[in-house]
Design a protein around this motif. Structure first.
Motif, PDB file in Angstrom:
ATOM      1  N   ARG A 302       0.969  -1.187  -0.041  1.00 54.07           N
ATOM      2  CA  ARG A 302       0.177   0.011   0.046  1.00 54.07           C
ATOM      3  C   ARG A 302       1.029   1.161   0.113  1.00 54.07           C
ATOM      4  N   VAL A 303       0.564   2.085  -0.872  1.00 47.61           N
ATOM      5  CA  VAL A 303       1.457   3.514  -0.943  1.00 47.61           C
ATOM      6  C   VAL A 303       0.600   4.706  -0.947  1.00 47.61           C
ATOM      7  N   GLU A 304       0.996   5.344  -0.042  1.00 45.99           N
ATOM      8  CA  GLU A 304       0.141   6.667   0.013  1.00 45.99           C
ATOM      9  C   GLU A 304       1.430   7.902   0.123  1.00 45.99           C
ATOM     10  N   GLU A 305       1.028   8.892  -0.865  1.00 48.67           N
ATOM     11  CA  GLU A 305       2.246   9.877  -1.033  1.00 48.67           C
ATOM     12  C   GLU A 305       1.241  11.162  -0.609  1.00 48.67           C
ATOM     13  N   PHE A 306       2.044  12.168  -0.424  1.00 49.22           N
ATOM     14  CA  PHE A 306       1.703  13.529   0.018  1.00 49.22           C
ATOM     15  C   PHE A 306       2.509  14.511  -0.290  1.00 49.22           C
ATOM     16  N   LEU A 307       1.956  15.442  -1.159  1.00 48.81           N
ATOM     17  CA  LEU A 307       2.864  16.825  -1.513  1.00 48.81           C
ATOM     18  C   LEU A 307       1.964  17.855  -1.619  1.00 48.81           C
ATOM     19  N   HIS A 308       2.177  18.968  -0.917  1.00 52.78           N
ATOM     20  CA  HIS A 308       1.449  20.111  -0.960  1.00 52.78           C
ATOM     21  C   HIS A 308       2.389  21.313  -1.260  1.00 52.78           C
ATOM     22  N   THR A 309       1.844  22.186  -1.925  1.00 55.41           N
ATOM     23  CA  THR A 309       2.555  23.666  -2.270  1.00 55.41           C
ATOM     24  C   THR A 309       1.911  24.774  -1.539  1.00 55.41           C
ATOM     25  N   GLY A 310       0.843  24.873  -1.182  1.00 52.35           N
ATOM     26  CA  GLY A 310       0.281  25.848  -0.472  1.00 52.35           C
ATOM     27  C   GLY A 310       0.420  26.351   0.899  1.00 52.35           C
ATOM     28  N   GLY A 311       1.082  25.169   1.475  1.00 50.90           N
ATOM     29  CA  GLY A 311       1.521  25.610   3.150  1.00 50.90           C
ATOM     30  C   GLY A 311       0.452  25.715   4.106  1.00 50.90           C
ATOM     31  N   VAL A 312       0.437  26.430   4.894  1.00 49.41           N
ATOM     32  CA  VAL A 312      -0.622  26.556   6.059  1.00 49.41           C
ATOM     33  C   VAL A 312      -2.033  27.088   5.428  1.00 49.41           C
ATOM     34  N   ILE A 313      -2.043  27.667   4.556  1.00 53.01           N
ATOM     35  CA  ILE A 313      -3.257  27.991   3.784  1.00 53.01           C
ATOM     36  C   ILE A 313      -4.019  26.807   3.241  1.00 53.01           C
ATOM     37  N   ASP A 314      -3.300  25.750   2.602  1.00 52.16           N
ATOM     38  CA  ASP A 314      -3.806  24.565   2.288  1.00 52.16           C
ATOM     39  C   ASP A 314      -4.043  23.787   3.573  1.00 52.16           C
ATOM     40  N   TYR A 315      -3.291  23.976   4.456  1.00 52.60           N
ATOM     41  CA  TYR A 315      -3.858  23.069   5.834  1.00 52.60           C
ATOM     42  C   TYR A 315      -4.883  23.578   6.289  1.00 52.60           C
ATOM     43  N   VAL A 316      -5.328  24.893   6.502  1.00 61.11           N
ATOM     44  CA  VAL A 316      -6.599  25.389   7.078  1.00 61.11           C
ATOM     45  C   VAL A 316      -7.705  25.046   6.126  1.00 61.11           C
ATOM     46  N   ASP A 317      -7.433  25.240   4.666  1.00 62.30           N
ATOM     47  CA  ASP A 317      -8.666  24.533   3.927  1.00 62.30           C
ATOM     48  C   ASP A 317      -8.814  23.157   4.192  1.00 62.30           C
ATOM     49  N   PHE A 318      -7.912  22.079   4.474  1.00 65.48           N
ATOM     50  CA  PHE A 318      -8.207  20.784   4.795  1.00 65.48           C
ATOM     51  C   PHE A 318      -8.916  20.732   6.129  1.00 65.48           C
ATOM     52  N   HIS A 330      -4.168  35.338   5.976  1.00 62.11           N
ATOM     53  CA  HIS A 330      -2.783  35.140   6.073  1.00 62.11           C
ATOM     54  C   HIS A 330      -1.795  35.972   6.679  1.00 62.11           C
ATOM     55  N   VAL A 331      -1.417  35.651   7.751  1.00 64.74           N
ATOM     56  CA  VAL A 331      -0.537  36.734   8.502  1.00 64.74           C
ATOM     57  C   VAL A 331       1.025  35.911   8.742  1.00 64.74           C
ATOM     58  N   SER A 332       1.821  36.635   7.762  1.00 62.35           N
ATOM     59  CA  SER A 332       3.458  35.994   7.851  1.00 62.35           C
ATOM     60  C   SER A 332       4.231  37.230   8.068  1.00 62.35           C
ATOM     61  N   GLY A 333       5.475  36.813   8.378  1.00 64.68           N
ATOM     62  CA  GLY A 333       6.376  37.842   8.452  1.00 64.68           C
ATOM     63  C   GLY A 333       7.568  37.242   9.425  1.00 64.68           C
ATOM     64  N   GLU A 334       8.505  38.418   9.974  1.00 60.03           N
ATOM     65  CA  GLU A 334       9.460  37.925  10.740  1.00 60.03           C
ATOM     66  C   GLU A 334       9.908  38.818  11.739  1.00 60.03           C
ATOM     67  N   GLY A 335      10.473  38.674  12.692  1.00 59.22           N
ATOM     68  CA  GLY A 335      11.059  39.546  13.599  1.00 59.22           C
ATOM     69  C   GLY A 335      12.317  39.085  14.388  1.00 59.22           C
ATOM     70  N   ASP A 362       4.264  32.143  10.442  1.00 59.23           N
ATOM     71  CA  ASP A 362       3.422  32.117   9.225  1.00 59.23           C
ATOM     72  C   ASP A 362       1.907  31.380   9.707  1.00 59.23           C
ATOM     73  N   ILE A 363       0.842  32.209   9.433  1.00 60.75           N
ATOM     74  CA  ILE A 363      -0.424  31.896  10.198  1.00 60.75           C
ATOM     75  C   ILE A 363      -1.446  31.912   9.109  1.00 60.75           C
ATOM     76  N   ALA A 364      -2.219  31.026   9.135  1.00 59.23           N
ATOM     77  CA  ALA A 364      -3.572  31.195   8.141  1.00 59.23           C
ATOM     78  C   ALA A 364      -4.807  31.099   9.204  1.00 59.23           C
ATOM     79  N   VAL A 436      -4.076  27.745  11.829  1.00 58.19           N
ATOM     80  CA  VAL A 436      -2.916  27.032  11.796  1.00 58.19           C
ATOM     81  C   VAL A 436      -1.601  27.973  12.098  1.00 58.19           C
ATOM     82  N   VAL A 437      -0.905  27.969  13.219  1.00 56.15           N
ATOM     83  CA  VAL A 437      -0.122  28.917  13.736  1.00 56.15           C
ATOM     84  C   VAL A 437       1.196  28.372  13.918  1.00 56.15           C
ATOM     85  N   THR A 438       2.244  28.907  12.921  1.00 57.74           N
ATOM     86  CA  THR A 438       3.767  28.295  12.985  1.00 57.74           C
ATOM     87  C   THR A 438       4.627  29.314  13.053  1.00 57.74           C
TER      88      THR A 438
END
Length: 761
Positions: A302-318, A330-335, A362-364, A436-438
């Motif tokens: 059994r094979v399951e593959e995972f690849l996402h390109t949208g980051g936390v935005i995709d995660y919140v959608d999921f 989306h809230v992002s930046g650095e300090g 990086d927050i969505a 999602v808060v990262t």
């Protein structure tokens, strides 16, 4: 003879060397030795590969579950160093796998933000494994080393394709050369690490069970948090004679990349990649040759593959369930911040030094038209289920900005600022929130090795400042395209505030104990007598005509009646404030007396059964659906605990004649009527040909309504069940939500299969 105090000396002191301390006290390193600890070992190995991806040197990870219970984690990162570490004289492989608090993550030269922080992950897993094999691809060669319970040595396997912890093992002597061996050649560009380990049954208790579901959840979660990282899970615990028609049984195909990623290429993709957000995408999987060589050939795995390109935005959608109130924000930046830390000097000694850290945020977030809260927080892709300073900073800023904008729009939102009770609380803001808060920082301070809570204090003001500024622009509607959305969000939050206040007021009312409480109930409620809470029933009756008959038919000792006027508000489309403003919905919530939404307390419900008593026609069915939508959205525990029922009134009344004159037969559908009349004719039993058909409950007299619908001795009730809440939510959203096209398509697709007899099946 027992030792005396005088006998106690240095000879009584036990010194545990190397990894023996880990085996003696495993709970200090992995929390427990049950299923949680078993899974924690796997997370430690996977996190090391993920750290390579975070550093920009890994694009693929393969996790293989073998049939003998062992697990292999392979990546195409840089590979563990194979040269000798100057201080110990051991190869990098042996240092990483046998020395606690050793690795490249302490000096920050090779890693900036990592998940494996304490430098004990790989060595702890090694210590708690009956066997661990490691292979490293570097410098055009493949190197291999083996361990038994943390000690290096060499296994002699009868069948190298099927290694086993039970094979003969020759332990490496102290101060002997390391047992890192060259076992093959690869291309100069090929790099990576493969670790296969067998959890030691001497360490883990008999209740420890591996969870495939937890693994898939963790892998999916990581693929969201590291955009562009492909993670494949191969489960060999599928019979090789398995049916290849099964969706999750297929051969591994596709080339394994022979070059490690660089920081410039990490996460890069085409426009199509950016648009794709589905799990188990068709991504390059490990080649059959690579699987055969390193993991054994199992073409039906059994094979399951995972690849996402949208980051936390995709995660919140999921994570989002139900109807969205707004788009994903989306809230992002650095300090930066200053921190004093212990730094390893040139001579290997530690000294305190003030360093400047960078904190990436990086927050969505999104609100849905629901009352459940879903917040996932992470530090360097390590989940922090207990939250911490990053979550505190986010929620503080979120609550402050919402309060500020509610006050600024008080007139439009109908909020009385003079009433001290009408103040938005954090729970109101969090109701229906999916976030999602990262954060990514170097050397985060966690509470314990299991990393449940972030403790780095300097992170909080950075997250607060970024959220204040960016979310403030969104919720104020000053950012282009956010004005309408922010209005809906504020309206929902204010509605939750009113619901909370109303629930508190409801709880403050003494339950059915004095005349004052009766006076506070809706005037149209015909309540039952107090003292029968365990058997009390509330009939929600359609129309005033049916109410008159029901009053005469009920047993007022334990049966209460609440009439509603026609079809109530469709709460699936309405906001909380609209629902509370609706007279019928507000009356039902008030009469049941247990609150609504997140504050609903089933122990405060005034009735044991809530029975919907509507006409046996299409309009009656529609009213039941609207009532069920109200219960599902705002009083869900009533359904979950089996307290909601639908009365089943008859459609026809057959009056018998002849010897059985005076007897009646009730039928509940046209098909049943046809069957019963045919049976009566076959049995030569006479009946009045003028069969009465009830157009509504009001056409019955009190005796008929009691016998067929209200008397517990003779009535028929249909209990409303909800075996699968998630599926029920989707159905309610489809049939009662605000999106018309999906509902129209559903009707078109299922029109041919419609059976009116199944409306209440």
């Amino acid at each position: 003879m027992a030792a005396t105090k005088e006998d106690y000396g240095a000879k009584d002191l036990a010194v545990l060397e190397g990894l023996d301390a880990v085996r003696k006290r495993p709970g200090m390193y992995i929390g427990t030795t049950d299923s949680q600890g078993l899974m924690h070992c796997l997370w430690e190995i996977i996190d090391n590969s993920v750290d390579e991806a975070l550093a920009g040197f890994c694009t693929k990870i393969v996790v293989t579950l073998h049939t003998d219970g062992s697990i292999t984690v392979a990546d195409n990162g840089r590979g563990i160093p194979v040269d000798k570490e100057p201080k110990t004289g051991l190869t990098g492989v042996e240092v990483v796998l046998t020395k606690l608090h050793a690795g490249a993550k302490f000096g920050n030269a090779s890693y900036n933000a990592v998940g494996g922080l304490h430098g004990v992950g790989s060595s702890v897993v090694n210590a708690l494994s009956s066997r661990l094999d490691v292979e490293v691809d570097r410098n055009g060669k493949t190197y291999r080393m083996e361990f038994r319970q943390g000690h290096p040595g060499v296994y002699t396997d009868a069948d190298p394709e099927h290694p086993s912890p039970a094979s003969p093992f020759k332990k490496t002597r102290k101060r002997s050369p390391t047992e890192l061996r060259e076992v093959g050649e690869v291309s100069k560009k090929t790099t990576g690490t493969r670790i296969r380990y067998w959890a030691d049954p001497e360490i883990f208790n008999s209740t420890a069970k591996f969870s495939y579901e937890q693994l898939i959840d963790r892998v999916r979660q990581t693929s969201f948090l590291v955009p562009g990282l492909s993670i494949t899970v191969i489960d060999e615990n599928i019979p090789e004679t398995g049916d290849e028609s099964i969706d999750d049984v297929r051969e591994v195909d596709g080339p394994l990349a022979e070059t490690s990623a660089t920081p410039e290429t990490q996460g890069a993709g085409t426009e199509d990649d950016a648009a794709g957000k589905a799990d188990a995408v068709t991504a390059p999987a490990p080649s059959q040759e690579a699987v055969d060589r390193h993991m054994g050939r199992h073409p039906h795995a059994r094979v399951e593959e995972f690849l996402h390109t949208g980051g936390v935005i995709d995660y919140v959608d999921f994570l989002s369930k139900g109807e969205p109130v707004c788009d994903i924000w989306h809230v992002s930046g650095e300090g930066t911040y200053q921190e004093e830390t212990q730094v390893v000097g040139p001579g290997g000694d530690l000294h305190a030094q003030m360093v400047e850290r960078t904190c990436g945020v990086d927050i969505a977030l999104r609100w849905t038209n629901d009352y459940e809260t879903t917040i996932r927080s992470f530090v360097n892709v390590v989940e922090t289920p207990g939250g911490g300073t990053h979550v505190d900073g986010f929620l503080n800023a979120l609550t402050r900005q919402v309060r500020r904008n509610v006050e600024a729009n008080a007139r439009r939102l109908k909020v009385n600022l003079r009433d001290s009770a009408t103040k938005v609380e954090r729970d109101d803001v969090m109701t229906g929130l999916v976030a999602v808060v990262t954060v990514r920082i170097a050397e985060p301070q966690f509470q314990g090795q299991t990393k449940d809570v972030l403790g780095t204090a300097q992170v909080k003001p950075i997250v607060t400042k970024l959220t204040d500024r960016q979310f403030g622009e969104m919720i104020a509607g000053s950012k282009r395209g956010y004005k309408e959305q922010s209005g809906r969000v504020l309206e929902k939050i204010v509605g939750e505030m009113h619901a909370r206040i109303q629930a508190r007021k409801t709880k403050e009312v003494t339950r059915r104990k004095n005349a004052l409480e009766s006076a506070s109930m809706p005037s149209k409620l015909s309540d039952c007598q107090p003292g029968n809470d365990d058997i009390a029933e509330l009939f929600i009756v359609e129309g005033d005509s049916a109410l008159g008959t029901a009053k005469a038919a009920r047993n007022s000792m334990f049966q209460a009646l609440l009439p509603i006027r026609g079809k109530i508000l469709n709460v699936q489309k309405a906001s909380v404030s609209q629902m509370l403003a609706n007279k019928e919905c507000a009356s039902i919530i008030q009469v049941i007396g247990a609150g609504s939404g997140a504050t609903f307390d089933i122990s405060q419900a005034r009735y044991n059964k809530v029975i919907m008593m509507t006409d046996a026609d299409v309009d009656g069915a529609h009213i039941r659906i609207l009532l069920l939508t109200l219960f599902y959205r705002y009083m869900r525990p009533l359904i979950e605990h089996g307290h909601v029922y639908a009365a089943v009134p008859p459609l026809h009344r057959i009056a018998l004649t002849g010897k059985r004159k005076g007897e009646v037969i009730y039928t509940y559908s046209d098909d049943e009527l046809a069957r019963r009349t045919a049976q009566l004719n076959r049995d030569h039993i006479g009946f009045d040909g003028d069969i009465q058909r009830y157009k509504g409950l009001g056409e019955m007299d009190a005796d008929q309504l009691a016998d067929t619908t209200m008397d517990p001795r003779t009535r028929m009730l249909r209990r409303i069940r909800m075996e699968d809440a998630a599926q029920a939510s989707e159905i309610f959203s489809l049939l009662m939500g605000g999106e018309v096209p999906p509902r129209k398509q559903f009707i078109v697709d299922n029109a041919d299969d419609f059976d009116r007899a199944n409306i209440d099946a």
